[in-house]
Scaffold this active site. Structure first.
Site, mmCIF file in Angstrom:
data_model
loop_
_atom_site.group_PDB
_atom_site.id
_atom_site.type_symbol
_atom_site.label_atom_id
_atom_site.label_comp_id
_atom_site.label_asym_id
_atom_site.label_seq_id
_atom_site.Cartn_x
_atom_site.Cartn_y
_atom_site.Cartn_z
ATOM 1 N N LYS A 22 -14.599 3.750 -5.602
ATOM 2 C CA LYS A 22 -14.270 2.363 -5.961
ATOM 3 C C LYS A 22 -14.047 1.513 -4.716
ATOM 4 O O LYS A 22 -14.624 0.431 -4.579
ATOM 5 C CB LYS A 22 -12.999 2.332 -6.826
ATOM 6 C CG LYS A 22 -12.448 0.937 -7.030
ATOM 7 C CD LYS A 22 -11.196 0.912 -7.868
ATOM 8 C CE LYS A 22 -9.907 0.875 -7.105
ATOM 9 N NZ LYS A 22 -9.604 -0.332 -6.353
ATOM 10 N N ASN A 23 -13.203 1.992 -3.815
ATOM 11 C CA ASN A 23 -12.831 1.130 -2.690
ATOM 12 C C ASN A 23 -13.972 0.923 -1.700
ATOM 13 O O ASN A 23 -13.977 -0.065 -0.966
ATOM 14 C CB ASN A 23 -11.578 1.674 -1.992
ATOM 15 C CG ASN A 23 -10.329 1.439 -2.832
ATOM 16 O OD1 ASN A 23 -10.365 0.706 -3.828
ATOM 17 N ND2 ASN A 23 -9.227 2.060 -2.446
ATOM 18 N N ARG A 93 -8.033 -7.717 -6.381
ATOM 19 C CA ARG A 93 -7.605 -7.834 -5.010
ATOM 20 C C ARG A 93 -8.795 -7.888 -4.044
ATOM 21 O O ARG A 93 -8.827 -8.669 -3.104
ATOM 22 C CB ARG A 93 -6.745 -6.604 -4.696
ATOM 23 C CG ARG A 93 -6.303 -6.468 -3.276
ATOM 24 C CD ARG A 93 -5.174 -7.397 -3.012
ATOM 25 N NE ARG A 93 -4.817 -7.400 -1.609
ATOM 26 C CZ ARG A 93 -4.029 -8.311 -1.085
ATOM 27 N NH1 ARG A 93 -3.518 -9.241 -1.830
ATOM 28 N NH2 ARG A 93 -3.745 -8.274 0.186
ATOM 29 N N CYS A 117 -3.710 -4.947 -8.209
ATOM 30 C CA CYS A 117 -2.494 -4.186 -8.528
ATOM 31 C C CYS A 117 -1.280 -4.863 -7.913
ATOM 32 O O CYS A 117 -1.321 -5.356 -6.789
ATOM 33 C CB CYS A 117 -2.593 -2.769 -7.971
ATOM 34 S SG CYS A 117 -3.537 -1.674 -9.027
ATOM 35 N N ARG A 122 1.556 -8.836 -1.073
ATOM 36 C CA ARG A 122 0.289 -8.400 -0.470
ATOM 37 C C ARG A 122 -0.258 -9.522 0.408
ATOM 38 O O ARG A 122 -1.132 -10.279 0.007
ATOM 39 C CB ARG A 122 -0.705 -7.979 -1.554
ATOM 40 C CG ARG A 122 -0.167 -6.815 -2.371
ATOM 41 C CD ARG A 122 -1.166 -6.253 -3.325
ATOM 42 N NE ARG A 122 -2.180 -5.449 -2.659
ATOM 43 C CZ ARG A 122 -2.979 -4.592 -3.297
ATOM 44 N NH1 ARG A 122 -2.887 -4.441 -4.585
ATOM 45 N NH2 ARG A 122 -3.880 -3.891 -2.643
ATOM 46 N N PRO A 123 0.267 -9.608 1.631
ATOM 47 C CA PRO A 123 -0.128 -10.720 2.502
ATOM 48 C C PRO A 123 -1.559 -10.568 3.032
ATOM 49 O O PRO A 123 -2.110 -9.463 3.017
ATOM 50 C CB PRO A 123 0.874 -10.620 3.661
ATOM 51 C CG PRO A 123 1.336 -9.212 3.671
ATOM 52 C CD PRO A 123 1.204 -8.688 2.273
ATOM 53 N N ASP A 125 -2.203 -12.223 6.124
ATOM 54 C CA ASP A 125 -2.060 -12.833 7.449
ATOM 55 C C ASP A 125 -2.962 -12.175 8.504
ATOM 56 O O ASP A 125 -3.503 -12.864 9.379
ATOM 57 C CB ASP A 125 -0.591 -12.783 7.904
ATOM 58 C CG ASP A 125 -0.041 -11.363 7.910
ATOM 59 O OD1 ASP A 125 -0.006 -10.741 6.836
ATOM 60 O OD2 ASP A 125 0.319 -10.865 8.988
ATOM 61 N N GLN A 126 -3.154 -10.852 8.392
ATOM 62 C CA GLN A 126 -3.967 -10.176 9.412
ATOM 63 C C GLN A 126 -5.454 -10.504 9.243
ATOM 64 O O GLN A 126 -6.197 -10.578 10.222
ATOM 65 C CB GLN A 126 -3.757 -8.661 9.359
ATOM 66 C CG GLN A 126 -2.338 -8.234 9.652
ATOM 67 C CD GLN A 126 -1.862 -8.685 11.025
ATOM 68 O OE1 GLN A 126 -2.505 -8.406 12.037
ATOM 69 N NE2 GLN A 126 -0.761 -9.396 11.067
ATOM 70 N N ASP A 305 -2.470 5.764 -2.399
ATOM 71 C CA ASP A 305 -3.090 5.704 -3.726
ATOM 72 C C ASP A 305 -3.003 7.034 -4.471
ATOM 73 O O ASP A 305 -3.402 7.122 -5.634
ATOM 74 C CB ASP A 305 -4.557 5.243 -3.617
ATOM 75 C CG ASP A 305 -4.651 3.761 -3.265
ATOM 76 O OD1 ASP A 305 -3.609 3.078 -3.243
ATOM 77 O OD2 ASP A 305 -5.776 3.285 -3.004
ATOM 78 N N ARG A 397 -9.976 0.138 -14.704
ATOM 79 C CA ARG A 397 -10.420 -0.590 -13.508
ATOM 80 C C ARG A 397 -10.998 0.372 -12.485
ATOM 81 O O ARG A 397 -11.837 -0.030 -11.670
ATOM 82 C CB ARG A 397 -9.227 -1.299 -12.858
ATOM 83 C CG ARG A 397 -8.878 -2.641 -13.433
ATOM 84 C CD ARG A 397 -7.783 -3.299 -12.602
ATOM 85 N NE ARG A 397 -8.042 -3.094 -11.192
ATOM 86 C CZ ARG A 397 -7.102 -2.916 -10.269
ATOM 87 N NH1 ARG A 397 -5.829 -2.931 -10.592
ATOM 88 N NH2 ARG A 397 -7.421 -2.740 -9.000
HETATM 89 C C1 UD1 Z 1 -6.393 -1.055 0.230
HETATM 90 C C2 UD1 Z 1 -6.763 -0.362 -1.053
HETATM 91 C C3 UD1 Z 1 -5.504 0.038 -1.815
HETATM 92 C C4 UD1 Z 1 -4.615 0.890 -0.913
HETATM 93 C C5 UD1 Z 1 -4.380 0.221 0.430
HETATM 94 C C6 UD1 Z 1 -3.657 1.116 1.418
HETATM 95 C C7 UD1 Z 1 -8.881 -1.381 -1.589
HETATM 96 C C8 UD1 Z 1 -9.649 -2.282 -2.482
HETATM 97 N N1 UD1 Z 1 -7.585 -1.269 -1.834
HETATM 98 O O1 UD1 Z 1 -5.634 -2.211 -0.134
HETATM 99 O O2 UD1 Z 1 -5.891 0.764 -2.959
HETATM 100 O O3 UD1 Z 1 -3.370 1.121 -1.545
HETATM 101 O O4 UD1 Z 1 -5.629 -0.168 1.025
HETATM 102 O O5 UD1 Z 1 -4.373 2.287 1.623
HETATM 103 O O6 UD1 Z 1 -9.448 -0.742 -0.710
HETATM 104 N N2 UD1 Z 1 -0.584 -6.037 5.270
HETATM 105 C C9 UD1 Z 1 -0.031 -7.068 5.968
HETATM 106 N N3 UD1 Z 1 -0.837 -8.143 6.303
HETATM 107 C C10 UD1 Z 1 -2.135 -8.216 5.949
HETATM 108 C C11 UD1 Z 1 -2.697 -7.148 5.221
HETATM 109 C C12 UD1 Z 1 -1.893 -6.072 4.909
HETATM 110 O O7 UD1 Z 1 1.154 -7.046 6.313
HETATM 111 O O8 UD1 Z 1 -2.800 -9.216 6.275
HETATM 112 C C13 UD1 Z 1 0.252 -4.867 4.909
HETATM 113 C C14 UD1 Z 1 0.410 -4.713 3.387
HETATM 114 O O9 UD1 Z 1 1.470 -5.503 2.889
HETATM 115 C C15 UD1 Z 1 0.664 -3.222 3.253
HETATM 116 C C16 UD1 Z 1 -0.152 -2.621 4.419
HETATM 117 O O10 UD1 Z 1 -0.412 -3.692 5.320
HETATM 118 O O11 UD1 Z 1 2.030 -2.935 3.463
HETATM 119 C C17 UD1 Z 1 -1.470 -1.974 4.002
HETATM 120 O O12 UD1 Z 1 -2.250 -2.920 3.303
HETATM 121 P P1 UD1 Z 1 -3.859 -2.888 3.302
HETATM 122 O O13 UD1 Z 1 -4.313 -1.662 4.027
HETATM 123 O O14 UD1 Z 1 -4.348 -4.198 3.768
HETATM 124 O O15 UD1 Z 1 -4.167 -2.720 1.755
HETATM 125 P P2 UD1 Z 1 -5.368 -3.362 0.946
HETATM 126 O O16 UD1 Z 1 -6.572 -3.493 1.809
HETATM 127 O O17 UD1 Z 1 -4.898 -4.540 0.182
#
Ligand code: UD1
Length: 426
Positions: A22-23, A93, A117, A122-123, A125-126, A305, A397
């Site tokens: 999926k991812n 997402r 989810c 779920r920021p 910013d990065q 996950d 999903r």
């Molecule tokens: C992806 C996966 C999700 C999984 C997660 C972590 C997909 C579609 N989803 O989600 O199933 O649980 O990776 O393995 O692939 N963060 C920030 N700033 C940002 C982005 C992230 O602070 O701009 C933080 C998040 O709050 C979280 C951490 O970084 O604590 C990891 O998030 P991230 O790896 O970005 O998760 P997703 O890509 O949303």
């Protein structure tokens, strides 16, 4: 209303085939936007999230066909406007990947703030920091994130947190930017490597994916390709956990055992026997599970996950286990549901302390999100009596044919439709 009903206690046996990841699919499908030709994607799972992202591209003007059950052919050349509205993207997402892909293609994009989810803030910013370094300005207006650059030029991005989403989005934006982009502290998940391989098969120059430094040398044009995506690490891990829960002997095929190593290691620690083959793992559980501690981490650590599914089996292990959720802020909402089945779990912030009991007892429960729903199935298979799982749309999903696949390995599981009135209380 649809429910999944499971009568627990059947040992599992036989063979189950894992679908495409999926991812990986939800990153690679938006990446097709960057192409000037038709992309044929193979080993695509037939699940809601994938169908949704494909439909979003279609509504934006791409031509999407499904010549075979697990194949999508996408011609993105009809996409003229780089805009994805709230109506289109609110359920997922991964729609945020459209930002990077559309920005990479058109130097501008407008995408509604994503759903998906709910397990904490779920920021993005990065993601935005990366786009900024490549020369794009961003703003948020009317619930839409808008990004725009006169011209994208490669740069040096050091991520403050290891983020899968930010790594994907920056790779997408950088693929056709001028010059080299370096992403440091990049995510290393298998689907990051898969995306890099897919981009390279379209003619991109991405190196280092799978390490924490990814280098993207921008190219002028990306073309059509045929690409087969990797098997789903988390779906495979869920079936492994299910065998650990119910007991039995199951061959899980169409997997990459290397991707499962952290899950395999934990299950072995708990006393599960796992044999690894080229593209399969055999999982055998005969004795009571032993306790263990689990801490989630970015790849190659134990995947967040898989945290709810492993917690579900630890509820029936011998002794006290501690689960430390180190990736997300609020990923223990399912604990309440497991407690309805008799689990003894206390949660303090990012820690869950699980006192193992002999066996869970079936109960009515809810899937509070995708992997929480998977954990309910895992728990129910090892429980005595009947468990009814509500809100199964979350499960669908991300899991292809979940009822049929479990039935195929001997579970007493069915999907039922009820006309129960929904009684809401304050
Ligand atoms: C992806 C996966 C999700 C999984 C997660 C972590 C997909 C579609 N989803 O989600 O199933 O649980 O990776 O393995 O692939 N963060 C920030 N700033 C940002 C982005 C992230 O602070 O701009 C933080 C998040 O709050 C979280 C951490 O970084 O604590 C990891 O998030 P991230 O790896 O970005 O998760 P997703 O890509 O949303």
């Amino acid at each position: 209303m649809e429910k999944i009903v499971i009568n627990g206690g059947n040992r599992l046996h036989g063979t189950v085939k894992i679908s495409g990841a999926k991812n990986a699919a939800v990153a690679i499908i938006p990446a097709v936007v960057l192409s000037d030709g038709i992309c044929r994607l193979e080993n695509i799972p037939d699940i809601q999230d994938v169908n949704l992202i494909a439909r979003i591209l279609e509504q934006m003007g791409a031509r999407v066909t499904k010549p075979e059950k697990d194949v999508l052919e996408i011609d993105p050349r009809g996409i003229r406007e780089p805009v994805a509205t709230y109506d289109l993207v609110r359920h997922m997402r991964a729609s945020s990947y459209l930002l990077g892909a559309l920005l990479g293609k058109f130097s501008r994009a407008e995408v509604a703030l994503p759903g998906g989810c709910d397990f904490g803030v779920r920021p993005v910013d990065q993601h935005l920091k990366g786009f900024g370094i490549l020369g794009a300005k961003h703003s948020v207006e009317g619930g839409m994130i808008k990004v725009k650059a006169d011209k994208l030029v490669g740069g040096h991005v050091y991520l403050d947190v290891v983020s899968v989403g930010a790594t994907v989005n920056i790779m997408l934006a950088a693929a056709k930017a001028e010059g080299r982009t370096t992403i440091e502290n990049a995510a290393k998940e298998p689907h990051i490597v898969d995306l890099a391989n897919f981009l390279n098969s379209m003619g991109a120059d991405v190196r280092g994916a799978g390490t924490d430094v990814i280098k993207v040398n921008g190219v002028k044009r990306l073309g059509g390709t045929t690409y087969s995506i990797i098997p789903d690490q988390i779906e495979a891990g869920t079936y492994m956990a299910a065998v650990a829960s119910a007991g039995g002997d199951v061959m899980i095929t169409n997997v990459i055992p290397k991707h499962l190593e952290s899950i395999t290691a934990k299950l072995r620690e708990m006393g599960v026997i796992i044999e690894e083959y080229d593209e399969a793992v055999r999982v055998i559980r005969n004795n009571r599970l032993r306790r263990c501690n689990v801490k989630t981490m970015p790849h190659p650590g134990f995947p967040t996950d898989m945290q709810p599914q492993i917690a579900a089996i630890l509820t029936m292990a011998d002794g006290t286990s501690i689960v430390n959720e180190a990736v997300w802020d609020n990923r223990f909402r399912y604990v309440e549901e497991l407690c309805r089945m008799g689990a003894e779990i206390s949660v303090d912030g990012k820690l869950a302390v699980i006192e193992g009991i002999d066996q869970l007892k079936g109960a009515p429960v809810k899937a509070t999100d995708l992997r929480a729903g998977a954990a309910m199935i895992v728990a129910a298979l090892g429980a005595s009596g009947t468990t009814e799982i509500e809100d199964i749309r979350h499960i669908e999903r991300g899991y292809e044919n979940v009822v049929e696949k479990f039935k195929g390995i001997g579970a007493d599981i069915k999907r039922v439709y009820t006309n129960d009135p929904v009684i809401q209380t304050a």
